[in-house]
Write a protein that holds these residues in place. Structure first.
Motif, PDB file in Angstrom:
ATOM      1  N   LEU A  77       2.873  19.909 -27.174  1.00 53.47           N
ATOM      2  CA  LEU A  77       1.698  19.089 -26.884  1.00 53.47           C
ATOM      3  C   LEU A  77       1.258  19.239 -25.436  1.00 53.47           C
ATOM      4  O   LEU A  77       0.069  19.187 -25.129  1.00 53.47           O
ATOM      5  N   ASN A  78       2.225  19.450 -24.534  1.00 55.12           N
ATOM      6  CA  ASN A  78       1.856  19.549 -23.127  1.00 55.12           C
ATOM      7  C   ASN A  78       1.692  20.992 -22.669  1.00 55.12           C
ATOM      8  O   ASN A  78       1.398  21.245 -21.502  1.00 55.12           O
ATOM      9  N   GLY A  79       1.929  21.916 -23.567  1.00 55.19           N
ATOM     10  CA  GLY A  79       1.709  23.317 -23.228  1.00 55.19           C
ATOM     11  C   GLY A  79       2.609  23.826 -22.127  1.00 55.19           C
ATOM     12  O   GLY A  79       2.175  24.566 -21.250  1.00 55.19           O
ATOM     13  N   GLU A  80       3.901  23.433 -22.145  1.00 53.53           N
ATOM     14  CA  GLU A  80       4.814  23.959 -21.124  1.00 53.53           C
ATOM     15  C   GLU A  80       5.317  25.324 -21.565  1.00 53.53           C
ATOM     16  O   GLU A  80       5.544  25.562 -22.745  1.00 53.53           O
ATOM     17  N   SER A  81       5.506  26.210 -20.575  1.00 54.51           N
ATOM     18  CA  SER A  81       5.803  27.585 -20.952  1.00 54.51           C
ATOM     19  C   SER A  81       7.253  27.759 -21.376  1.00 54.51           C
ATOM     20  O   SER A  81       7.575  28.650 -22.149  1.00 54.51           O
ATOM     21  N   ASP A  82       8.156  26.938 -20.871  1.00 54.65           N
ATOM     22  CA  ASP A  82       9.555  27.108 -21.254  1.00 54.65           C
ATOM     23  C   ASP A  82      10.093  25.772 -21.730  1.00 54.65           C
ATOM     24  O   ASP A  82       9.668  24.710 -21.277  1.00 54.65           O
ATOM     25  N   GLY A  83      11.055  25.826 -22.627  1.00 46.19           N
ATOM     26  CA  GLY A  83      11.626  24.620 -23.197  1.00 46.19           C
ATOM     27  C   GLY A  83      12.419  25.009 -24.421  1.00 46.19           C
ATOM     28  O   GLY A  83      12.979  26.107 -24.458  1.00 46.19           O
ATOM     29  N   PRO A  84      12.426  24.176 -25.428  1.00 47.34           N
ATOM     30  CA  PRO A  84      13.132  24.540 -26.662  1.00 47.34           C
ATOM     31  C   PRO A  84      12.605  25.857 -27.235  1.00 47.34           C
ATOM     32  O   PRO A  84      13.357  26.607 -27.824  1.00 47.34           O
ATOM     33  N   VAL A  85      11.300  26.128 -27.049  1.00 45.70           N
ATOM     34  CA  VAL A  85      10.792  27.449 -27.401  1.00 45.70           C
ATOM     35  C   VAL A  85      10.891  28.291 -26.149  1.00 45.70           C
ATOM     36  O   VAL A  85      10.175  28.065 -25.183  1.00 45.70           O
ATOM     37  N   PRO A  86      11.826  29.251 -26.111  1.00 46.28           N
ATOM     38  CA  PRO A  86      12.060  29.961 -24.850  1.00 46.28           C
ATOM     39  C   PRO A  86      10.879  30.841 -24.489  1.00 46.28           C
ATOM     40  O   PRO A  86      10.168  31.334 -25.356  1.00 46.28           O
ATOM     41  N   PHE A  87      10.680  31.020 -23.179  1.00 43.47           N
ATOM     42  CA  PHE A  87       9.629  31.890 -22.678  1.00 43.47           C
ATOM     43  C   PHE A  87       9.944  33.332 -23.053  1.00 43.47           C
ATOM     44  O   PHE A  87       9.068  34.114 -23.385  1.00 43.47           O
ATOM     45  N   HIS A  88      11.259  33.682 -23.014  1.00 43.14           N
ATOM     46  CA  HIS A  88      11.643  35.074 -23.250  1.00 43.14           C
ATOM     47  C   HIS A  88      11.920  35.352 -24.710  1.00 43.14           C
ATOM     48  O   HIS A  88      12.595  34.572 -25.378  1.00 43.14           O
ATOM     49  N   TYR A  89      11.377  36.443 -25.183  1.00 41.20           N
ATOM     50  CA  TYR A  89      11.760  36.965 -26.493  1.00 41.20           C
ATOM     51  C   TYR A  89      13.230  37.345 -26.379  1.00 41.20           C
ATOM     52  O   TYR A  89      13.668  37.808 -25.318  1.00 41.20           O
ATOM     53  N   PRO A  90      14.041  37.140 -27.430  1.00 35.01           N
ATOM     54  CA  PRO A  90      15.468  37.449 -27.322  1.00 35.01           C
ATOM     55  C   PRO A  90      15.695  38.854 -26.761  1.00 35.01           C
ATOM     56  O   PRO A  90      15.112  39.826 -27.241  1.00 35.01           O
ATOM     57  N   ALA A  91      16.533  38.957 -25.722  1.00 38.96           N
ATOM     58  CA  ALA A  91      16.738  40.236 -25.055  1.00 38.96           C
ATOM     59  C   ALA A  91      18.153  40.275 -24.510  1.00 38.96           C
ATOM     60  O   ALA A  91      18.762  39.220 -24.298  1.00 38.96           O
ATOM     61  N   PRO A  92      18.672  41.464 -24.283  1.00 37.97           N
ATOM     62  CA  PRO A  92      19.996  41.528 -23.641  1.00 37.97           C
ATOM     63  C   PRO A  92      19.913  41.023 -22.212  1.00 37.97           C
ATOM     64  O   PRO A  92      18.827  40.829 -21.675  1.00 37.97           O
ATOM     65  N   ASP A  93      21.086  40.830 -21.630  1.00 43.86           N
ATOM     66  CA  ASP A  93      21.140  40.275 -20.282  1.00 43.86           C
ATOM     67  C   ASP A  93      20.296  41.107 -19.316  1.00 43.86           C
ATOM     68  O   ASP A  93      20.317  42.339 -19.339  1.00 43.86           O
ATOM     69  N   TYR A  94      19.537  40.416 -18.485  1.00 44.75           N
ATOM     70  CA  TYR A  94      18.535  41.061 -17.627  1.00 44.75           C
ATOM     71  C   TYR A  94      19.175  42.078 -16.680  1.00 44.75           C
ATOM     72  O   TYR A  94      18.757  43.234 -16.584  1.00 44.75           O
ATOM     73  N   VAL A  95      20.250  41.657 -15.962  1.00 44.34           N
ATOM     74  CA  VAL A  95      20.876  42.528 -14.974  1.00 44.34           C
ATOM     75  C   VAL A  95      21.460  43.761 -15.649  1.00 44.34           C
ATOM     76  O   VAL A  95      21.242  44.902 -15.224  1.00 44.34           O
ATOM     77  N   GLN A  96      22.164  43.506 -16.765  1.00 47.37           N
ATOM     78  CA  GLN A  96      22.753  44.635 -17.495  1.00 47.37           C
ATOM     79  C   GLN A  96      21.662  45.611 -17.940  1.00 47.37           C
ATOM     80  O   GLN A  96      21.819  46.819 -17.867  1.00 47.37           O
ATOM     81  N   ASP A  97      20.532  45.042 -18.368  1.00 46.08           N
ATOM     82  CA  ASP A  97      19.436  45.850 -18.872  1.00 46.08           C
ATOM     83  C   ASP A  97      18.874  46.733 -17.766  1.00 46.08           C
ATOM     84  O   ASP A  97      18.623  47.927 -17.945  1.00 46.08           O
ATOM     85  N   LEU A  98      18.696  46.156 -16.577  1.00 45.19           N
ATOM     86  CA  LEU A  98      18.152  46.920 -15.445  1.00 45.19           C
ATOM     87  C   LEU A  98      19.098  48.041 -15.052  1.00 45.19           C
ATOM     88  O   LEU A  98      18.668  49.128 -14.675  1.00 45.19           O
ATOM     89  N   LEU A  99      20.414  47.745 -15.168  1.00 45.96           N
ATOM     90  CA  LEU A  99      21.385  48.766 -14.786  1.00 45.96           C
ATOM     91  C   LEU A  99      21.566  49.804 -15.888  1.00 45.96           C
ATOM     92  O   LEU A  99      22.336  50.738 -15.747  1.00 45.96           O
ATOM     93  N   GLY A 100      20.850  49.589 -16.981  1.00 43.78           N
ATOM     94  CA  GLY A 100      20.884  50.584 -18.051  1.00 43.78           C
ATOM     95  C   GLY A 100      22.128  50.512 -18.898  1.00 43.78           C
ATOM     96  O   GLY A 100      22.446  51.441 -19.622  1.00 43.78           O
ATOM     97  N   ARG A 101      22.867  49.357 -18.822  1.00 40.16           N
ATOM     98  CA  ARG A 101      24.124  49.304 -19.568  1.00 40.16           C
ATOM     99  C   ARG A 101      23.978  48.561 -20.894  1.00 40.16           C
ATOM    100  O   ARG A 101      24.863  48.627 -21.728  1.00 40.16           O
ATOM    101  N   ALA A 102      22.878  47.875 -21.012  1.00 36.23           N
ATOM    102  CA  ALA A 102      22.731  47.066 -22.231  1.00 36.23           C
ATOM    103  C   ALA A 102      22.416  47.942 -23.417  1.00 36.23           C
ATOM    104  O   ALA A 102      21.849  49.020 -23.271  1.00 36.23           O
ATOM    105  N   LYS A 103      22.816  47.479 -24.576  1.00 39.57           N
ATOM    106  CA  LYS A 103      22.510  48.230 -25.794  1.00 39.57           C
ATOM    107  C   LYS A 103      21.266  47.654 -26.443  1.00 39.57           C
ATOM    108  O   LYS A 103      21.183  46.487 -26.687  1.00 39.57           O
TER     109      LYS A 103
END
Ligand SMILES: Nc1ncnc2c1ncn2[C@@H]1O[C@H](COP(=O)(O)OP(=O)(O)O)[C@@H](O)[C@H]1O
Ligand SMILES: [Mg+2]
Lengths: 260, 272
Positions: free
Chosen positions: B246-272
Motif C-alpha cells: 500500500l505504501n509502495g516501499e521498495s524492500d520488505g517482505p517482497v524483496p527488492f532482489h530477484y533470488p540470486a547467489p551471494d553478491y560478493v561470491q558472484d562478483l568474484l566469479g565463484r558463484a554457480k
C-alpha cells in the motif's frame, strides 16, 4: 536418442493439434456464414479491402507475365514456324496454371499477410476480447466476412490476371514481334475450352482462394497476442499459403488434366 | 429494488481456483461485490487481476469453484444466456480496446448497431448522451489513433455505458495516465457509479487513486487474498506485506532482489 524421438513426437503432435484447431476453426466460420449473408455490406467492405486494393498489383503482374510468355513462346516457336499458335500458348498457360497459381501467391503476399496482421493486431489490442464482452461474436463479425471476401475476390482476381496476361501477350507478340493479330486471337479462342480450361482454372482459383484466406484468418486469430507473435504469424501465412497453393496445384492438375 | 436485492451481493465468488500452465493463479478464493458499490481488486502485476475479470465475464472457465453474477452461475451458462448477461455487464479493457477502423461515434454506436434495429435518430441521441457524460461529445469524429490514452478510456467507458449495464469492470483504468487525466477518470468513475447506481469493480495497482474512491478493497497476491476491507481498515492493518504494497516501499517482505547467489561470491566469479 530417446530425446530426439521425444522431440520428433512433440513436433508431430503440435502439427496435428494445429491442423485440428484449424479445421474446427473453419467449421465454426462456415456455421456463421448464413448469419453474415444477411449483412452483405460487411462482406462488400472486405471485398474492397481484400480484392479491390489488390487489383493494381494483379493487373501489373498479369501484364508482365503475359508479355514474358509471349516473348519466350515466340523464341521457341519461331524455329518451327508455328508462331500463329502463340495465342493458344499464352492463354492456355495463363488460364490453366499461371493465372490461378500466381494470383494466389501474390494474393497471399498482399492480402493474406494484411488479413493476418489486421486480425492479429485486433487480438493483441484486446479488440476481439472487447467484442466478446459486448456479446458480439468476433468469429462472426470479424473473421467470417473476411473469409467470404477473400473467397469471392480470389477467382475474380485470377480471371483478371489471365485476361490482362493475354492482352500483355498480344502486345508483345502482335505489336512488337509482328505476328498476325487475327491468328493470335483466333488461335486463342479456338484452343481454349470453356469446360476443360476455363472452368478448371476457375475451380483452382476458388480452391486457392478458400485455402489462402482460411490460412490467413486462422493465423491471425490463433497468433500469440504480442507484436512478435503477430509478425511471426504474418510470415507463417505467406509461407504456408504459398506452399499450400503449389502443392494443391499439383493435386488439382493431376485430377483435372489427367489424359491417361 | 427489494430489500433482499440490496443486501445480496451482485457478484458472489466461492472457492475459485484457476490454473494456467500448471501454476495456480487463484487458489480457493472467496469474494463478494456489493450492489451499487465500488469494489477494488488490487495486487502486483501478473497476479491475475485481468484473469479475474475474464472469469467474471465468462471468457475463462474456472478449474473449481463458483462465480455467481446476479443470481446466474457464469461458468455454466450457455452461449446465448452468457451473451445476454454480458449485455448487462460493461467492461473497460486496459487499452480501451476501441475498434481502430471506426471513429469515436461509431465505436460507441457499435453495440447498438450489433444488437438492436433502432432508427438512426435514436442511435444518434443515445450515443451523444453517453459521449456527453464522459465529456467527449466534441470528439465524435476523431479516430481512435487521434485520441490520448485517457480519452480512449473515456470513449470506451461511454461505449460500455451505452446499454445501461448493471455493472462495469475497469481493468487498470489509471495506469499510464498523466495526473490530470488520472483525476478526470477517478472523478468520472465515482460520479458514474453514484449517478447510475452501478456496481463497479476496479482492478488496479494504483493504490492512492483506487483507495480514494473504493468502498471495499481486496488485495490478492500469489493466488490468495492477502487482505480485504474498507480503505481505512487496510491502512491500519498490521500485515507487513500489505503495508509494503500500500505504501509502495521498495524492500520488505517482497524483496527488492530477484533470488540470486551471494553478491560478493558472484562478483568474484565463484558463484554457480
Ligand atoms: N493467455 C495466457 N496464456 C498463458 N498465461 C497467461 C495468459 N494470460 C495471462 N497469463 C498469465 O497469467 C498471469 C496473470 O495474468 P493477468 O491476469 O494478466 O495479471 P494482471 O492483470 O494481474 O497483471 C500472468 O502470470 C500471465 O503471465
Ligand atoms: Mg492486467
Amino acid at each position: 536418442m530417446i530425446d530426439q524421438f521425444q522431440q520428433l513426437g512433440h513436433a508431430v503432435l503440435k502439427i496435428l493439434a494445429n491442423l485440428g484447431r484449424g479445421h474446427i476453426f473453419f467449421l465454426r466460420i462456415v456455421a456463421n456464414i448464413p448469419g453474415i449473408l444477411l449483412r452483405p455490406y460487411l462482406i462488400i467492405a472486405q471485398i474492397y479491402s481484400v480484392g479491390v486494393l489488390s487489383l493494381s498489383l494483379i493487373i501489373v503482374s498479369g501484364l508482365f507475365v503475359g508479355m514474358v510468355l509471349g516473348l519466350q513462346g515466340y523464341n521457341t516457336l519461331v524455329n518451327f514456324g508455328a508462331t500463329e499458335s502463340l495465342g493458344a500458348v499464352v492463354s492456355l498457360s495463363l488460364v490453366r496454371e499461371l493465372g490461378p497459381v500466381l494470383t494466389s501467391l501474390l494474393f497471399a503476399g498482399r492480402a493474406g499477410s494484411a488479413l493476418t496482421a489486421e486480425i492479429g493486431l485486433m487480438k493483441a489490442t484486446e479488440q476481439l476480447s472487447g467484442m466478446e464482452m459486448m456479446a458480439v461474436n468476433p468469429l462472426k463479425r470479424v473473421v467470417t466476412p473476411r473469409l467470404l471476401g477473400g473467397m469471392i475476390s480470389m477467382p475474380l482476381l485470377a480471371a483478371i490476371f489471365s485476361a490482362v496476361g493475354i492482352f500483355g501477350g498480344y502486345l508483345v507478340v502482335v505489336q512488337l514481334l509482328g505476328v498476325d493479330a487475327g491468328a493470335y486471337w483466333s488461335q486463342m479462342q479456338d484452343k481454349t475450352d470453356l469446360i476443360d480450361d476455363i472452368l478448371n482454372g476457375v475451380i483452382k482459383s476458388i480452391v486457392f482462394g478458400i485455402v489462402v484466406t482460411w490460412i490467413a484468418v486462422f493465423q491471425g486469430y490463433d497468433c500469440t497476442p504480442t507484436s512478435e507473435g503477430v509478425s511471426r504469424a504474418t510470415t507463417r501465412t505467406v509461407v504456408h499459403s504459398s506452399l499450400a497453393t503449389l502443392a494443391l496445384d499439383f493435386v488439382l492438375t493431376a485430377l483435372m488434366f489427367n489424359q491417361v | 429494488m427489494t430489500e433482499k436485492h440490496n443486501q445480496e451481493p451482485l457478484i458472489k465468488i466461492r472457492g475459485l481456483s484457476f490454473a494456467r500452465d500448471e501454476r495456480w493463479i487463484f487458489d480457493n478464493i472467496d469474494m463478494d461485490m456489493q450492489r451499487g458499490k465500488i469494489t477494488a481488486i488490487m495486487g502486483p502485476s501478473g497476479t491475475g487481476k485481468t484473469t479475474l475479470l475474464r472469469l467474471i465475464g465468462g471468457q475463462l472457465i474456472p478449474d473449481a469453484g463458483t462465480i455467481e453474477v446476479d443470481g446466474l452461475q457464469v461458468p455454466n451458462l450457455g452461449i446465448n444466456a452468457l451473451y445476454s448477461l454480458r449485455k448487462r455487464m460493461g467492461m473497460l479493457f486496459q487499452s480501451g480496446a476501441l475498434l481502430t477502423d471506426l471513429n469515436v461515434f461509431e465505436n460507441v454506436a457499435f453495440p447498438l448497431r450489433e444488437h438492436t434495429k433502432l432508427p438512426e435518430s435514436i442511435i444518434h441521441n443515445l450515443v451523444l448522451m453517453k459521449l456527453q457524460a464522459v465529456g467527449l461529445r466534441g470528439a465524435r469524429e476523431l479516430m481512435p489513433s487521434e485520441l490520448s490514452g485517457g480519452m480512449a478510456r473515456r470513449v470506451a467507458l461511454a461505449r460500455a455505458l451505452v446499454f445501461d449495464p448493471m455493472m462495469i469492470m475497469y481493468d487498470e483504468p489509471f495506469t499510464g495516465q498523466d495526473p490530470i487525466s488520472m483525476g478526470v477518470l477517478v472523478q468520472l468513475i465515482k460520479s458514474i457509479n453514484q449517478a447510475l447506481g452501478l456496481t463497479s469493480i476496479i482492478v488496479s495497482h494504483d493504490v492512492p487513486e483506487t483507495a480514494s474512491i473504493a468502498d471495499y478493497i481486496y488485495v490478492i497476491s500469489n493466488g490468495k487474498i492477502v487482505g480485504s476491507g474498507t480503505p481505512d481498515e487496510l491502512n491500519t492493518s498490521k500485515s507487513a506485506w500489505l503495508q509494503q504494497f500500500l505504501n509502495g516501499e521498495s524492500d520488505g517482505p517482497v524483496p527488492f532482489h530477484y533470488p540470486a547467489p551471494d553478491y560478493v561470491q558472484d562478483l568474484l566469479g565463484r558463484a554457480k
